[in-house]
Design a protein around this motif. Sequence first.
Motif, PDB file in Angstrom:
ATOM      1  N   GLU A 189       0.831  -1.207   0.000  1.00  0.00           N
ATOM      2  CA  GLU A 189       0.000   0.000   0.000  1.00  0.00           C
ATOM      3  C   GLU A 189       0.864   1.256   0.000  1.00  0.00           C
ATOM      4  OE1 GLU A 189      -2.537  -0.577   3.365  1.00  0.00           O
ATOM      5  OE2 GLU A 189      -3.918  -1.899   2.269  1.00  0.00           O
ATOM      6  N   TRP A 190       1.991   1.226   0.684  1.00  0.00           N
ATOM      7  CA  TRP A 190       2.912   2.360   0.641  1.00  0.00           C
ATOM      8  C   TRP A 190       3.406   2.600  -0.774  1.00  0.00           C
ATOM      9  CZ3 TRP A 190       6.285   0.985   5.542  1.00  0.00           C
ATOM     10  CH2 TRP A 190       5.598   1.392   6.686  1.00  0.00           C
ATOM     11  N   GLU A 191       3.734   1.501  -1.470  1.00  0.00           N
ATOM     12  CA  GLU A 191       4.194   1.640  -2.847  1.00  0.00           C
ATOM     13  C   GLU A 191       3.085   2.217  -3.724  1.00  0.00           C
ATOM     14  OE1 GLU A 191       6.009  -1.223  -6.353  1.00  0.00           O
ATOM     15  OE2 GLU A 191       4.093  -1.713  -5.426  1.00  0.00           O
ATOM     16  N   GLN A 192       1.882   1.675  -3.595  1.00  0.00           N
ATOM     17  CA  GLN A 192       0.777   2.092  -4.458  1.00  0.00           C
ATOM     18  C   GLN A 192       0.321   3.524  -4.159  1.00  0.00           C
ATOM     19  OE1 GLN A 192      -0.395   0.143  -7.132  1.00  0.00           O
ATOM     20  NE2 GLN A 192       1.507  -0.850  -6.525  1.00  0.00           N
ATOM     21  N   ASN A 193       0.355   3.913  -2.895  1.00  0.00           N
ATOM     22  CA  ASN A 193      -0.158   5.236  -2.500  1.00  0.00           C
ATOM     23  C   ASN A 193       0.907   6.330  -2.535  1.00  0.00           C
ATOM     24  OD1 ASN A 193      -2.690   4.109  -2.026  1.00  0.00           O
ATOM     25  ND2 ASN A 193      -2.222   3.659   0.111  1.00  0.00           N
ATOM     26  N   HIS A 194       2.177   5.940  -2.330  1.00  0.00           N
ATOM     27  CA  HIS A 194       3.225   6.959  -2.195  1.00  0.00           C
ATOM     28  C   HIS A 194       4.388   6.773  -3.171  1.00  0.00           C
ATOM     29  CE1 HIS A 194       1.121   8.248   1.410  1.00  0.00           C
ATOM     30  NE2 HIS A 194       1.201   7.028   1.889  1.00  0.00           N
ATOM     31  N   GLY A 195       4.351   5.734  -3.985  1.00  0.00           N
ATOM     32  CA  GLY A 195       5.386   5.554  -4.990  1.00  0.00           C
ATOM     33  C   GLY A 195       6.572   4.721  -4.562  1.00  0.00           C
ATOM     34  N   GLY A 196       6.620   4.300  -3.316  1.00  0.00           N
ATOM     35  CA  GLY A 196       7.733   3.488  -2.834  1.00  0.00           C
ATOM     36  C   GLY A 196       7.563   3.141  -1.371  1.00  0.00           C
ATOM     37  N   VAL A 197       8.271   2.122  -0.930  1.00  0.00           N
ATOM     38  CA  VAL A 197       8.165   1.674   0.464  1.00  0.00           C
ATOM     39  C   VAL A 197       8.775   2.694   1.416  1.00  0.00           C
ATOM     40  CG1 VAL A 197       8.869  -0.111   2.108  1.00  0.00           C
ATOM     41  CG2 VAL A 197       8.126  -0.760  -0.200  1.00  0.00           C
ATOM     42  N   LYS A 199       9.344   5.894   0.911  1.00  0.00           N
ATOM     43  CA  LYS A 199       8.532   7.117   0.896  1.00  0.00           C
ATOM     44  C   LYS A 199       7.280   6.944   1.753  1.00  0.00           C
ATOM     45  CE  LYS A 199       9.993   8.466  -3.780  1.00  0.00           C
ATOM     46  NZ  LYS A 199       9.540   8.629  -5.194  1.00  0.00           N
ATOM     47  N   GLY A 200       6.638   5.797   1.604  1.00  0.00           N
ATOM     48  CA  GLY A 200       5.439   5.542   2.387  1.00  0.00           C
ATOM     49  C   GLY A 200       5.735   5.430   3.873  1.00  0.00           C
ATOM     50  N   MET A 201       6.858   4.806   4.215  1.00  0.00           N
ATOM     51  CA  MET A 201       7.240   4.671   5.615  1.00  0.00           C
ATOM     52  C   MET A 201       7.520   6.032   6.234  1.00  0.00           C
ATOM     53  SD  MET A 201      10.356   2.434   7.271  1.00  0.00           S
ATOM     54  CE  MET A 201      11.610   3.458   6.481  1.00  0.00           C
ATOM     55  N   MET A 202       8.213   6.885   5.497  1.00  0.00           N
ATOM     56  CA  MET A 202       8.529   8.217   6.008  1.00  0.00           C
ATOM     57  C   MET A 202       7.256   9.033   6.252  1.00  0.00           C
ATOM     58  SD  MET A 202      11.761   8.260   6.383  1.00  0.00           S
ATOM     59  CE  MET A 202      12.107   9.997   6.592  1.00  0.00           C
ATOM     60  N   LYS A 203       6.301   8.948   5.325  1.00  0.00           N
ATOM     61  CA  LYS A 203       5.058   9.704   5.485  1.00  0.00           C
ATOM     62  C   LYS A 203       4.215   9.148   6.625  1.00  0.00           C
ATOM     63  CE  LYS A 203       4.746  11.440   0.758  1.00  0.00           C
ATOM     64  NZ  LYS A 203       3.939  11.546  -0.478  1.00  0.00           N
ATOM     65  N   SER A 204       4.261   7.841   6.837  1.00  0.00           N
ATOM     66  CA  SER A 204       3.467   7.245   7.905  1.00  0.00           C
ATOM     67  C   SER A 204       4.003   7.615   9.278  1.00  0.00           C
ATOM     68  CB  SER A 204       3.451   5.714   7.761  1.00  0.00           C
ATOM     69  OG  SER A 204       4.723   5.167   8.055  1.00  0.00           O
ATOM     70  N   MET A 205       5.284   7.959   9.365  1.00  0.00           N
ATOM     71  CA  MET A 205       5.886   8.316  10.643  1.00  0.00           C
ATOM     72  C   MET A 205       5.309   9.611  11.200  1.00  0.00           C
ATOM     73  SD  MET A 205       9.873   7.337   9.832  1.00  0.00           S
ATOM     74  CE  MET A 205      10.484   8.068  11.343  1.00  0.00           C
ATOM     75  N   PHE A 206       4.783  10.447  10.310  1.00  0.00           N
ATOM     76  CA  PHE A 206       4.257  11.742  10.732  1.00  0.00           C
ATOM     77  C   PHE A 206       2.741  11.718  10.966  1.00  0.00           C
ATOM     78  CE2 PHE A 206       8.147  12.612   8.343  1.00  0.00           C
ATOM     79  CZ  PHE A 206       8.848  13.359   9.285  1.00  0.00           C
ATOM     80  N   LYS A 207       2.143  10.538  10.731  1.00  0.00           N
ATOM     81  CA  LYS A 207       0.706  10.419  10.989  1.00  0.00           C
ATOM     82  C   LYS A 207       0.481  10.001  12.433  1.00  0.00           C
ATOM     83  CE  LYS A 207      -0.804   9.239   6.300  1.00  0.00           C
ATOM     84  NZ  LYS A 207      -1.498   8.219   5.471  1.00  0.00           N
TER      85      LYS A 207
END
Length: 472
Positions: A189-197, A199-207
């Motif tokens: 889902e990180w790949e599909q929603n954010h373009g990469g694992v 990138k998705g992990m970094m964005k999820s850290m701020f949620k």
Amino acid sequence: MAAILGGGLGGLSTGYYLLKNNINNNNNLKLFLLEATDYCGGWIKSIRTKDYTFEQGPRTIRPKGIVGLNTLNMIQDLGLSEHISPITPDHPAAKNRMIYVNQNLHLLPSSLKGVFQKNTPFSKPLIYALLNDIKSPHKELEDDSIYNFVERRFGKEIADYAISPMICGICAGDAKEISVKFLMRTLFEWEQNHGGVIKGMMKSMFKSKNKSDFELSDLAKRSQEEKWNVYTIKGGLDIFPRTLTNYLKENDVKVNMNSNVREIQFVDSGTVTLKNTSGGELIANHVYSSIPAYSLAKLVHRQHPELAKNLTEIPFVTVGIVNLYFATQKPLIEPAFGFLVPPIENSPILGVVFDSCCIPDQNGTVLTVMLGGKWYKEKFGDRTTKENLLDIALHEIKKILQISDEPAASNVNILHNCIPQYVIGHYEKVGKIRQYIRDNNLPISLIGCSYDGVGINDVIYSAKTQVQKDCT
């Protein structure tokens, strides 16, 4: 009245949670559990002697996540806390996990430091795999194989030497067929929603993370404090389902052994008839099916052929299990959890677990060899014997571990169609099956490894969530 089909861990857990719901809500629901064999516990079976314990199926349980902590809550409630034997991070079975590649055993990295070092058979430090993810392009997909996903994001070596053997160990399957959602849904889902694992992990850290209202037992808290890797039960893992069975019987659940249902007939949205092979009938208001999807398909085929067809499309594989006991005072192996064999090695075995390191109170050296899985028929055909599997296992053990001793005891078991394969599109298929049940108002709930996860924790949690859903 509710009927539970199957006395494996899924069926037993369903009975447990239905009882808890009855007690909490002051209901007087009559429960029947129907098991086709003379044993409750499914694939969990233990052979105990004064010198060794042979586990013929699962042997350890992971305590991680909500599903793992939920199991520990149940174990404490059943009074089994004192029987737990955990493996902590400093234990050799937690630190030492190996793969067999190019006729050699290779230790997999078990620390952050190891990620920055070159470890054979990998040609580069594993940190390079993360860099590969950052530069790899985005690809929009509904689903994918876990092999393709890992190769795309982290490189072919990670897919071949890390993920493929891991899938062999978890579900005896082919990573090139298993859905990425089976093990790496969040990463996908990180790949599909954010373009990469990354990138998705970094964005999820701020949620902001939602706090769970899940209450932890003392045993579950202890597992977190001590950072358990896995755990087992002293005296054999089958103590768990045996205790669960006794709990049901003590609370007036009718556990009927050797009760082989041949057909299920749905009369209306609140009545179902279960016909057994001896000509008897049981009428219930609801059925909880924990039996394999292919078994349920046979029972509903006459009345609901479309449902049966969808159920049979969930594939299963057969696994050979060879337990070996070497009665020697000197250990024949270095302490470790064991090793797995990547499919590209074209080996007849999937891996070997070093039970004398993982399971307490073992004398001598105890090993379990796993064979077949997705490749069972290809490697052994349809009519292989237990003697043949034993010979193959001993040959591989002698070749790989350099063990020349003959075992003092052995046990071979062929687990026919024991593990479902969550191939690409599995979760959509399960959704379609459950939608059919809703559309036709069928009084049946699906529980167990065919649908919501193949592990012990998954099966138990599947029972809990389904019972809660049906009782609200």
